[in-house]
Design a protein around this motif. Sequence first.
Motif, PDB file in Angstrom:
ATOM      1  N   GLN A  96       3.803  13.328   6.420  1.00 17.23           N
ATOM      2  CA  GLN A  96       3.044  12.355   5.640  1.00 17.23           C
ATOM      3  C   GLN A  96       2.210  11.476   6.550  1.00 17.23           C
ATOM      4  O   GLN A  96       2.695  10.974   7.543  1.00 17.23           O
ATOM      5  CB  GLN A  96       4.026  11.461   4.874  1.00 17.23           C
ATOM      6  N   SER A 104       0.591   8.169   5.773  1.00 17.33           N
ATOM      7  CA  SER A 104       0.440   7.226   4.658  1.00 17.33           C
ATOM      8  C   SER A 104      -0.874   6.467   4.798  1.00 17.33           C
ATOM      9  O   SER A 104      -1.442   6.367   5.892  1.00 17.33           O
ATOM     10  CB  SER A 104       1.629   6.260   4.625  1.00 17.33           C
ATOM     11  N   TYR A 105      -1.342   5.932   3.681  1.00 19.90           N
ATOM     12  CA  TYR A 105      -2.577   5.135   3.714  1.00 19.90           C
ATOM     13  C   TYR A 105      -2.415   3.941   4.649  1.00 19.90           C
ATOM     14  O   TYR A 105      -3.337   3.525   5.342  1.00 19.90           O
ATOM     15  CB  TYR A 105      -2.936   4.671   2.300  1.00 19.90           C
ATOM     16  N   ILE A 148       0.867  -1.178   0.000  1.00 20.21           N
ATOM     17  CA  ILE A 148       0.000   0.000   0.000  1.00 20.21           C
ATOM     18  C   ILE A 148       0.894   1.215   0.000  1.00 20.21           C
ATOM     19  O   ILE A 148       1.646   1.442   0.944  1.00 20.21           O
ATOM     20  CB  ILE A 148      -0.902   0.008   1.243  1.00 20.21           C
ATOM     21  N   GLN A 149       0.841   1.954  -1.092  1.00 18.21           N
ATOM     22  CA  GLN A 149       1.724   3.102  -1.160  1.00 18.21           C
ATOM     23  C   GLN A 149       0.914   4.385  -1.182  1.00 18.21           C
ATOM     24  O   GLN A 149      -0.294   4.374  -1.335  1.00 18.21           O
ATOM     25  CB  GLN A 149       2.623   2.996  -2.393  1.00 18.21           C
ATOM     26  N   GLY A 150       1.633   5.473  -1.027  1.00 18.45           N
ATOM     27  CA  GLY A 150       0.985   6.772  -1.082  1.00 18.45           C
ATOM     28  C   GLY A 150       0.418   7.177   0.260  1.00 18.45           C
ATOM     29  O   GLY A 150       0.455   6.421   1.226  1.00 18.45           O
ATOM     30  N   GLY A 151      -0.038   8.402   0.294  1.00 17.40           N
ATOM     31  CA  GLY A 151      -0.586   8.881   1.540  1.00 17.40           C
ATOM     32  C   GLY A 151      -1.046  10.316   1.383  1.00 17.40           C
ATOM     33  O   GLY A 151      -1.096  10.851   0.266  1.00 17.40           O
ATOM     34  N   ILE A 152      -1.375  10.919   2.484  1.00 14.40           N
ATOM     35  CA  ILE A 152      -1.834  12.307   2.452  1.00 14.40           C
ATOM     36  C   ILE A 152      -0.742  13.169   3.055  1.00 14.40           C
ATOM     37  O   ILE A 152      -0.175  12.829   4.083  1.00 14.40           O
ATOM     38  CB  ILE A 152      -3.117  12.484   3.294  1.00 14.40           C
ATOM     39  N   THR A 153      -0.445  14.256   2.394  1.00 23.05           N
ATOM     40  CA  THR A 153       0.492  15.203   2.973  1.00 23.05           C
ATOM     41  C   THR A 153      -0.297  16.157   3.856  1.00 23.05           C
ATOM     42  O   THR A 153      -1.191  16.854   3.379  1.00 23.05           O
ATOM     43  CB  THR A 153       1.224  15.966   1.875  1.00 23.05           C
TER      44      THR A 153
END
Lengths: 308, 328, 452
Positions: free
Chosen positions: A152, A154-155, A133-138
């Motif tokens: 960050q 992350s998800y 699971i990659q990515g996330g909210i800044t």
Amino acid sequence: MEYFLQQLINGLTLGSIYGLIAIGYTMVYGIIGMINFAHGDIFMVGSFIALATFLALVAIGITALPLILFITLLVSMLFTSAWGWTVERLAYRPLRGSFRLAPLITAIGMSIVLQNFVQITQGARVKPLPPQIQGGITLVEGVTDNGTIAVQLSYMQIIIIATTLALMIGFSLLISKTSLGRSQRACEQDQKMAALLGVNVDRTISLTFVMGAALAAVAGFMFLLLYGVIDFYIGFLAGVKAFTAAVLGGIGSLPGAMLGGLLIGLIEVFWSGYFSVEYKDVAAFSILVIVLIFMPSGLLGKPEVEKV
Amino acid sequence: METAMKTNRARNWDRNVVLSVEHLTMRFGGLVAVNDLSFNVGRGDITALIGPNGAGKTTVFNCVTGFYKPTEGRIAMRHGAGVSQDQIEALTRTGRQYDDDGDHRVFLLERMPDFEISKRAKVARTFQNIRLFGGMTALENLLVAQHNPLMIASSMTVGGILNLPGYRKARGEAIDFAAYWLEKTGLIDRADDPAADLPYGAQRRLEIARAMCIRPHLLCLDEPAAGLNPRESTELNELLQYIRKDHDTSILLIEHDMGVVMEISDHVIVLDYGQKIADDTADEVKNDPKVISAYLGVDEDEVAAIEESIDMPVHHAKHSQRDEGGQP
Amino acid sequence: MASTTSQPNIIADSIKDALIAAFLAAVLGFFFFALRTDIGPGGLDLTYRWGLWFTAAAIVFAVRLLLNLFIFKAANPITRGIKLSAPEGVTSVVGRGLGPVLLALAACLPFLLMWLFPNRDRQYIDLAILIMTYVMLGWGLNVVVGLAGLLDLGYVAFYAVGAYSFALLAQHLNIGFWTALPLAGVLAACWGIILGYPVLRLRGDYLAIVTLAFGEIIRVVLLNWYDFTGGPDGISGIPKPSFFGLEFNRSGGFAEFFGIDYDSIHRFVYLYYIIFALALITNFVTLRLRKLPIGRAWEALREDEIACRSLGINTTNTKLTAFSIGAMFAGFAGSFFATRQGFISPESFTFLESAIILAIVVLGGLGSQVGVVIASVVMIGGIEVLRNLNWLKDIFGPDFEPTQYRMLIFGLAMVMIMVWKPRGIISSRNPSAVYKEKKKISSDMVAQGEGH
């Protein structure tokens, strides 16, 4: 400030995992008053089951990631519960009512057995799993002398914290509202009396181990996703930390276990972030010792009244 | 009227005090277990502390023996007659725990940790639910009670490891002393049996013997007759009389068995809801309407009314105490 | 029950029960036998081992069936004939005679080994030294856990303190073994007091986790304080003990002085007698202490702490003496370990060591000195025997690696012995003082320390 925030998020994530394992310790301690040393290894078994399930699902051609994750979670909870049940049945139930050091020794023995069983059947080398699971909210972006720092979330972290929260709520409801929870609390108070009143003590204790193992499986799966590396030895340190968390929060208390888990996670992450990575365990253990010196029953534990 | 009577007769417990409890208050959170309690224990007396369940008797014991720290109040233990009130006041002002010099020794128990109270102030106690060392023999139990003198005799273990003659002698004396008390409590034949193996009544006696092995000035007994059969109860009375007479030990006891209390006590203090409601000789207390009402659980006026209605003089009222659950 | 059940029922029941067990084994083993993850070229590979999985379930079925038929459900369990446990009278006679016999055996063990196994004597004497080290550690911990009833899960910390004290003293100050030995013991005892003082008022399991924490703290510090302890590299070149100034060298040492041929076995024999003497001292001091007021106070503390305080015993100090005396013995053993190995690193002082020592004490029977010896021989000797299972390769083929099953079997043995004898192998207590007649006290009456 950004750095601090980032560490806070990381600490809460790690703390959630510790908290989930700690609940298993605290429940077992509450109901039969023993330190289940094998619980950390149940967590390790859970993460191995999750890894194998994950790979098997990929191998049979399921591609939807959320589906894979969901099935993996269920399967590892189910099978790890079976492990928890078996350990209790083989090593602890025959010693029920015996003196208290006996189950402690069998628990240590079981811990050795589980570690070596996994080592023999799955090999001693570490098992890496690439991040799924990659990515996330800044959240925040700040400018410092060295460039920009982004905080960050992350998800992955969202999933971990949300799952933990959901499980905690579900669990508290289970303990406070259902008849199983009532039986558990009755056994905690007085096993003999509970048995006289028709509570099936053996079954209740078995179910306690099953629930603890299921939560440990969740923690094991999340550990696998978060760090991407597991081996047969992860259970020991995670187990000791989680037990520390349970004691810190006040052993026997569910919110205490969660609070203790979060605190241990935060202490570790902040110590690593601001001081030194090498001594993070020393920091966590030192806090435990200091808290116990001043609050001998932990943070949320019931103070023991000395009955004279 | 009461005060007048007291001053007239000048009881032993006012003249020759061994333990004085002054304005003792013990709170647990919001609960007041003992409230502003004052009483004296006379040297050489058998003093009984009675009262309904939950009156705070055991709490008083735990304060006296240091297991609880009182919220307020002073508990002074005196060794030897003739300790003046001034000496106690002076000691209180210094902030020290005890004044151990000379013949007039005073100990402020509320300031001392529990083991020091037993070790220095020589206050021994037994427990409501017997606390023996179950896996150790009766003899060993009594030797544990002589720990402090034996430690000194073994020069803090060093002399003991070397088995020096001084220690061997002290050890022999300790065993003789233990045997003396086993004899007195009728347990000598079971000296080498584990304490947990003894019948209930014998365990109670062993606990008293163990307490006597610290050579106490004051012996506090928490329900010594509970669970004893009538014969054992009688034997207990004799034992307590013997201890008081031959060993210069004052006795403070909590008891529910009114037979025992009225027969052997010189002085009875009655507690109810943490407060003292009577403090006098056994005969006086027996006929005190306040005490009867406390035990019956009704108002004082009601007692009087009932007694009037059935035309029964107060002091002949047979005690139908609301007896406590402590009696099996 | 069993006698009234007819034969076919037993068989049907047994088969049903064995099937359930096999099913459970299949469920538990699915992810471990049937599936195996391995690092492959493109990440993790999954291999399937259905045969292994099926075999494992079949073995469980067969074993369970046999156990059911002949022991669990049988009208006449075959174990009844074997007599797993001797009757009380025999054990007490054996128990009384066992100590002196073991002592005599231990005293001449190296010569016995040299005579019996001339080719492998070095290996066996080394094993005897190892077992004797654990006997000593077990006796030391017995003071803390067995007598005073304090659960110490970090005992290995003091072992480490002793080992590192000697290693560092030798490295920096050039101090020899015999000078360092008492210093190591004293230092370990000091650490016992320093660590014990703040935490000994904690009850039962809280104390257990704090001691575990201390054990880990000391290990992590040893691991990371590179400048002082050498970190994971450890300390090497620790001097060997001399015999009244004589080294065990090829020339000019022990052999030359006594005019015998040099043989490297001399040093092993010497080391054996050093640890034998140290263990005997531990035993002697412990047995003496038990009969002294301090030892009686420890046992009383294990029985009932509140009663102790009502009798004027300073419980904090009493616990502290037990803790520091236990630590001191571990310190002695630690410095011996350092001189025997010549090299130490934090790896030797993990929680597993503490667990093994505690297991020896509990399996032997809390407070029993002979029990510790038996448990050490069984557990430590057992581990080493399992190291030498290479003949199994002839049966299972060259790929079979028997040594990896060592700890698995060790763990299983721990569980099984404990389930079989929860109170340990020797479980009665000798009174510390006798009036007329010495009677053994059954373990059912003896309390196990804090909290219970």
